[in-house]
Design an enzyme around this catalytic site. Structure first.
Site, PDB file in Angstrom:
ATOM      1  CG  ASP A 319     -57.386-108.136 -41.489  1.00 54.99           C
ATOM      2  OD1 ASP A 319     -56.462-107.426 -41.042  1.00 54.99           O
ATOM      3  OD2 ASP A 319     -57.195-109.154 -42.187  1.00 54.99           O
ATOM      4  CD  GLU A 360     -67.142 -97.340 -50.405  1.00 56.22           C
ATOM      5  OE1 GLU A 360     -67.446 -97.791 -51.541  1.00 56.22           O
ATOM      6  OE2 GLU A 360     -66.409 -97.926 -49.615  1.00 56.22           O
ATOM      7  CG  PHE A 386     -61.283 -94.344 -57.011  1.00 55.14           C
ATOM      8  CD1 PHE A 386     -61.242 -93.260 -56.133  1.00 55.14           C
ATOM      9  CD2 PHE A 386     -60.385 -95.391 -56.825  1.00 55.14           C
ATOM     10  CE1 PHE A 386     -60.336 -93.233 -55.094  1.00 55.14           C
ATOM     11  CE2 PHE A 386     -59.463 -95.363 -55.789  1.00 55.14           C
ATOM     12  CZ  PHE A 386     -59.451 -94.271 -54.925  1.00 55.14           C
ATOM     13  CB  THR A 390     -57.099 -89.226 -59.973  1.00 50.11           C
ATOM     14  OG1 THR A 390     -58.053 -90.294 -59.925  1.00 50.11           O
ATOM     15  CG2 THR A 390     -56.489 -89.142 -61.349  1.00 50.11           C
ATOM     16  CB  SER A 393     -64.760 -91.198 -58.867  1.00 45.50           C
ATOM     17  OG  SER A 393     -65.702 -90.962 -57.847  1.00 45.50           O
ATOM     18  CE  LYS A 404     -68.383 -90.133 -54.755  1.00 46.35           C
ATOM     19  NZ  LYS A 404     -68.316 -90.751 -56.073  1.00 46.35           N
ATOM     20  CG  ASP A 532     -52.745-110.873 -44.820  1.00 48.92           C
ATOM     21  OD1 ASP A 532     -52.234-109.895 -44.250  1.00 48.92           O
ATOM     22  OD2 ASP A 532     -53.891-110.879 -45.302  1.00 48.92           O
TER      23      ASP A 532
END
Lengths: 694, 578
Positions: A319, A360, A386, A390, A393, A404, A532
């Site tokens: 992954d 982030e 966030f 939508t 955030s 953004k 998975d």
């Protein structure tokens, strides 16, 4: 309900904490019980599992009988026969000892684990009312309540609530983890402890089938089955044993024809020296030690077969997130829209990200600060978190909104739900970022687009070298990601994987595994989510994360307690080590025969005058026939003890390619196997002659 | 001496040189591709299929392949048995049996039939005193072709098992045998016959010649269709000579050149097969790695034989006898050797005839020095894999390959695989079973023979040499070699029977695991090679293979050899003679 102030997305622990201290090979706590077990394993039922050692056992019995009858007949050779019988018994005991030591490490671990499975009283919900019930009586489908301080009584799935849980009893990791109802983090393991809040758990395992039970069973080797390769090797060893039996049994008539005869004791000594006792004695210890070494790395193998298959893996499915890249992206660049001042974009981005606690968000603030953004807090601004609908955030304050988010979402926000094209510069920036493997975040203030933030996927340091190493091991690496093909290709290139699967769905993953297997390849993968599970089950080596769902853990044949997907590489190495150790010791064992022939064959005949010229074959110049035979038998027994450390630790694996490995191991174990006994037997001969044992 | 050694090297080099194109040609033949000879032979081939009612594309599983092999063998044995038994009742006696030999005795006829059908050609008779020309040309030569083609077919079946990507079938035994005879054996045999005839080997149907010698004695000189039988005897690794003296007889093997040509024909097909193998599995180097291992052992055996024979008898050194080669004498041990061949060439013949399953002899093996005698014994006990009998050498060697790959392959950290196919418990079991047959039969029957009276009376000599004679007979029979250490009286009920059993075991008990292994390998998928794959096409692998052959193959026989040639050698060196 208090919410634990911790990110619900724990990063893989960069430093692995060892659950148990690595036990040294000479740990008293293991060696002493192993001594007892060595005798217990003398039972014929146990011995019959191993054809080579069974033959040695029979030989030991026969020589003991020869000694006893010899005593009554005043046989002058009784001392010699006694010593041979004694060393044959030692040979059998040493083999038992090797196995017992290997098991001992697991048993010590099992004892520790068992302590955690104490007499927990569970709070079972019956018709909405709590009733105490002992944990072992819980059945699948029961509902229990766990609150602060409670030990979770059995494996289950949270159906209500969220809690921080101390899983150190299982994983050794002291930091608590968050478990909550719904999603991929809903599984709880029996024996772990709730540190905060209250959860309602539906039990998913019957007594005796829980994860803890399985681990205990596995480490105790109670349920150990022979693996396919072990079976094949056992057949080979049995075949060699039969071949050497022909050689030894027919020797007596030949000797009689030559005018002499050989005693049963000596024939048995010769047979035991020739059959592959070294590998026969250590074979099962090697297998147990392989599982154990994985356990030291905090990986639980649900079967020995999985460890063995790990060595054979051709393709690794990895992954992207968490394995190849760090779990989060970092802001690397601000790109203002046409006609927008850079500082305006920086300020807006800074403001929008200040309350955003995600990695982030923090990385945007850090970059903005470097670029001269002012203001360290967003006091007075209302945070708009966030959300999946939508996909944005931002912050709001009387009349000013900053957002953004994903390009199309922000564009839609700016046009009040309608579709609107991005400004030309922004649109080209967005595309450029995506193509380079990054994620573009578009920033807008009061519905005016200000520019783009470049969020970069950070490839883990050192991972490229790791993939390079795997290529040398002959493994193909395939990156699995939900990203679009453009992004995926860029990251794949940067990380140096051989191939990638972009926009992967669980079905794609399963199909890829089937396709690889269709070409005869063995596939390994890691996974933690319920979706998975089918792929984990299909893969030859499926490593489930301990943090994952119950379904994933059931589907995998290995469970990584550290939940660190990079571990797959170590698992493959351990598998290879296991196979290599078997091969190396088999080669060594067979190569030993050359010297033993030269020790024993002349010793059989030089006492007979007509055959005395065969003394020329005594190239080791051993003292006497008795000392020669005894030395060979003693060497044959002691070499088992000498090699126990290698059997348990495994032969060192290096990713240098098969050809180089073969050259190296053939030199050490093949050529070394021919030479070592010449020296060893000679030294033993000198010693036993010096103390007048023969 | 130097020139003779050069001759030995040139002969080996010539084989390798011709082997590559012939190997390629055989790969084409057995893959059903068109070759140079197809235009002429394909109609014949189709005619054969129509005659025996076989469809060209009807492929067989390993069980059917084995069944076909056994049926053809048993029928051919019966035919030969009857032809030998009643050789005096057939028409045209004056042409086909000018000497008027009576029918062959039943136990000898059966022993001979089995011996030829198993490609052994152990001969408990003297050809020129027992067999009619018809028996030689038809009853026995039929087997020379058929048993050779059978070996070839079985090797091809095993190669297919390893080479095919997936499937169940190994080809058709009938088709493979037909092609082997028509496209491979017959054309070479025709050329070879002409080579022998050109050098003075005889080819006629005349009665025996009565000659009066200078000393006034009358001598009977045997005649017959020799050259045509000579070539297939060697090319097909049969070894059953027209005359009792075999390749030492000047009518079979007139001069040094034909002797070199004989060695060439012994080795030709077996060595070519390694190239066929390489080609069919898609990597010529795989075949060359196997060939290298065979070649090194063969060269080593030849070297030991030349050294031992040239050194002569150690006991004579003390007696003041010069055994060194000089302009006027060959030196060394010339007992039992022909002057026209000399020591190096005779030694090369010894190693080649036992390294293959041929058993032709151009010198008396019984007269070799003790150490020189070790060479043929050991070559046969290794299972004749250097390069081995036609087909049998390759499939025998591949069993050692499988075991070697399994043991050493683990050392690179993967489940062992050969040519991309995984080696699992079943394959290990079958390879080990095949290799078990050799010690079981050789050591088992030798042990029995030294225990029971009918066995004990067999050998001519006492002491270790007598032991070697018995050991040699069963090594030869089990290995389907057919050469004899002389000295042993083999034409007794006991030895006829036990040797027959050994021949059966060496050929057919060995075959079952091999075909079963081919059948199980053919079903396996091929895993593409990677950097982690155990390399089997390198010099290192050849070395490994030699190690496996010597440690597993040779050491088993070390105790027996110790009491035979090794003891004899040491006694002679020490001056203790019997």
């Amino acid at each position: 309900m208090t919410v634990v102030a911790s990110t619900p997305n724990p990063q893989p622990a960069p430093v692995r904490s060892r659950r148990r201290r690595t036990q040294s090979l000479l740990d008293r706590a293991i060696l002493i019980p192993a001594l007892g077990d060595s005798f217990r394993k003398l039972s014929p039922r146990w011995q019959a599992r191993n054809p080579v050692m069974f033959v040695v056992g029979i030989g030991a019995l026969m020589t003991t009988y020869a000694f006893v009858t010899g005593l009554f007949n005043h046989d002058p050779n009784s001392g010699f026969v006694f010593q041979i019988a004694l060393w044959l018994w030692f040979t059998v005991l040493f083999a038992n000892f090797a196995e017992a030591v290997a098991e001992g490490r697991g048993k010590a671990q099992a004892a520790t684990l068992r302590r955690t499975r104490t007499d927990t009283i569970a709070r079972r919900l019956v018709d909405g009312r709590e009733a105490p019930v002992p944990a072992p009586e819980l059945r699948k489908g029961d509902i229990v309540i766990c609150e602060v301080g409670d030990v979770i009584p059995s494996d289950g799935t949270i159906i209500e609530g969220i809690a921080s849980v101390d899983e150190s009893a299982i994983t050794g990791e002291s930091a608590p983890v968050i478990r909550e109802a719904g999603g991929d983090r809903s599984a709880v393991t029996g024996g772990t402890r709730v540190l905060s809040d209250r959860i309602v758990v539906e039990i998913t395992q019957n007594p005796g089938e829980t994860f803890l039970d399985k681990i205990i069973g596995l480490v105790e080797s109670a349920s150990r089955q022979k693996t396919p390769n072990e079976i094949a090797l056992n057949i080979l060893l049995a075949g060699l044993t039969i071949i050497f039996m022909f050689a030894v049994v027919t020797l007596q008539p030949f000797a009689v024809y030559a005018g002499t005869s050989v005693t049963v004791t000596v024939l048995i000594a010769l047979l035991v020296c020739l059959i592959p006792t070294t590998i026969g004695a250590l074979l099962s210890a090697i297998g147990i030690a392989g599982i154990d070494r994985l356990m030291q790395k905090n990986v639980i193998a649900m079967s020995g077969r999985a460890v063995e298959a790990a060595g054979d893996v051709d393709t690794l499915l990895l992954d992207k997130t968490g394995t190849i890249t760090l779990g989060n992206r970092q802001a690397s660049e601000f790109l203002p829209a046409g006609g927008v001042d850079m500082q305006r974009l920086v300020q807006a981005a800074n403001l929008a990200s200040l309350p955003d606690e995600t990695p982030e968000g923090r990385s945007i603030v850090a970059l903005a600060k470097r670029l001269g953004a002012s203001g360290g807090s967003a006091d007075g601004w209302e945070f708009v978190p966030f959300s999946a609908t939508t996909r944005m955030s931002g912050v709001d304050q009387s009349g000013t909104s900053i957002r953004k988010g994903a390009a199309d979402s922000v564009a839609r926000w700016c046009s009040d739900g309608g579709s609107r094209d991005l400004p030309e510069k922004v649109s080209s920036d967005v595309e450029k970022i995506a193509r380079s493997g990054g994620t573009p975040l578009v920033v807008a203030e009061n519905k005016k687009i200000l520019g783009t933030i470049h969020l970069k996927d950070i490839v883990k340091p050192g991972i490229k070298e790791r993939f390079e190493e795997m290529r040398r091991m002959g493994l193909r690496t395939v990156m699995i990601t939900g990203d679009n093909p453009l992004t995926a290709a860029a990251i794949a290139k940067e990380a140096g994987v051989d191939d990638f699967l972009a926009e992967a769905t669980p079905e794609d993953k399963l199909a890829l595994i089937r396709q690889e297997q269709g070409e005869g390849k063995l596939v390994a993968m890691t996974g933690d989510g319920t979706n998975d599970a089918p792929a984990l089950a299909q893969a030859d080596v499926g490593v489930a994360m301990q943090s994952g769902t119950q379904a994933a853990k059931e589907a995998g044949n290995l469970v990584d307690l550290d939940s660190n997907p990079t571990k797959l590489i170590e698992i493959v190495e351990t598998g290879k080590q296991l196979l290599m150790t078997r091969g190396a010791l088999t080669t060594f064992s067979i190569a030993n025969d050359v010297a033993k022939y030269f020790a024993i064959i002349p010793a059989l005949f030089i006492a007979t005058p007509a055959l005395a010229d065969l003394g020329a074959l005594n190239i080791m110049r051993l003292h006497s026939p008795h000392s020669a035979i005894l030395s060979a038998v003693i060497f044959n027994a002691l070499i088992i003890i000498a090699l126990i450390p290698i059997a348990l630790r495994g032969v060192g694996y290096r990713a240098v390619g098969a050809a180089a490995l073969l050259r190296r191991n053939l030199l050490i174990y093949g050529v070394g196997g021919v030479v070592a006994p010449f020296i060893g037997i000679k030294v033993i001969d000198i010693l036993i002659t010096a103390v007048h044992l023969a | 001496m130097l020139w003779e050694i050069i001759g030995v090297v040139v002969t080996f080099a010539a084989v390798v040189l011709c082997a590559r194109p012939l190997g390629k040609y055989m790969a084409k033949v057995f893959s059903g591709e068109r070759t140079l000879l197809s235009r002429v032979l394909h109609p014949v081939e189709r005619g054969v299929y129509r005659l025996i009612g076989v469809k060209e594309d009807d492929e067989q599983t390993w069980v059917r392949y084995l069944a076909a092999t056994l049926v053809v063998t048993v029928v051919s044995i019966l035919v030969t048995f009857l032809l030998l038994r009643f050789q005096d009742r057939l028409p045209f006696q004056s042409v086909i049996n000018p000497q008027g030999f009576p029918g062959v005795a039943p136990d000898l006829a059966m022993n001979t039939s089995i011996s030829f059908a198993t490609n052994t050609n152990w001969q408990n008779y003297a050809g020129e005193a027992t067999m009619s020309y018809f028996s030689q040309m038809v009853a026995l030569v039929m087997h020379n072709f058929l048993s050779a083609a059978t070996g070839l077919a079985l090797a091809i079946a095993l190669i297919r098992g390893l080479a095919r990507r997936s499937g169940k079938t190994l080809g058709s035994f009938y088709v493979d045998v037909t092609r082997g005879i028509l496209y491979v054996l017959l054309p070479i045999a025709v050329i070879g016959t002409l080579v022998y005839v050109s050098q003075g080997a005889i080819q006629n149907f005349s009665g025996y010649t009565q000659a009066h010698t200078l000393t006034g004695v009358t001598q009977t000189i045997a005649q017959g269709p020799v050259a045509s039988q000579e070539i297939i005897k060697d090319l097909g690794n049969n070894g059953g000579g027209f005359f009792n003296a075999n390749s030492a007889h000047p009518y079979e093997n007139p001069n040094g050149f034909t002797n070199a040509f004989t060695i060439f024909s012994l080795l030709l097909i077996s060595i070519s097969l390694t190239f066929t193998f390489g080609r069919m599995v898609g990597n010529i180097k795989q075949g060359m790695a196997v060939l290298a291992a065979m070649g090194v052992i063969l060269a080593g055996m030849t070297g030991i034989a030349i050294y031992a024979e040239q050194a002569g008898n150690p006991a004579l050194n003390g007696a003041g006898v010069t055994q060194v080669a000089s302009a006027s004498q060959s030196g060394g041990n010339m007992e039992g050797k022909s002057v026209r061949f000399g020591i190096p060439q005779s030694s090369q013949f010894v190693a080649s005839t036992t390294g293959t399953s041929t058993g032709s002899v151009d010198a008396s093996h019984d007269s070799l020095t003790a150490l020189g005698g070790l060479v043929p014994l050991l070559s046969m006990e290794l299972g004749e894999i250097t390069p081995g009998g036609i087909g049998a050498g390759l499939y025998g060697m591949l069993m050692f390959v499988i075991l070697g790959v399994f043991i050493a392959g683990l050392m690179v950290g993967r489940t062992p695989e050969y040519l991309g196919k995984k080696i699992d418990a079943r394959e290990v079991k079958l390879a080990a079973l095949a290799i078990l047959i050799l010690p079981l039969s050789i050591l088992g029957f030798t042990a029995l023979s030294v225990l029971v009276t009918p066995g004990q009376v067999g050998p001519l000599n006492s002491g270790p040499h007598g032991f070697s004679e018995i050991l040699y007979a069963f090594s030869s029979a089990t290995g389907n070699n057919g050469s004899a250490f002389a000295g042993l009286t083999g034409n007794t009920l006991y030895y006829n029977t036990t040797l027959e059993l050994a021949m059966w075991m060496g050929r057919y008990l060995f075959l079952i695991p091999i075909l079963a292994l081919a059948g199980s390998m053919v079903k396996k998928k091929v895993i593409p090679a990677s950097a982690g794959t155990f390399p089997t096409d390198t010099p290192l692998f050849s070395l490994l293979l030699i190690g496996v052959v010597l440690v597993i193959g040779a050491l088993t026989f070390f105790p027996a050899l110790t009491l035979g040639p090794i003891l004899e050698h040491l006694q002679i060196v020490a001056g203790h003679l019997h």
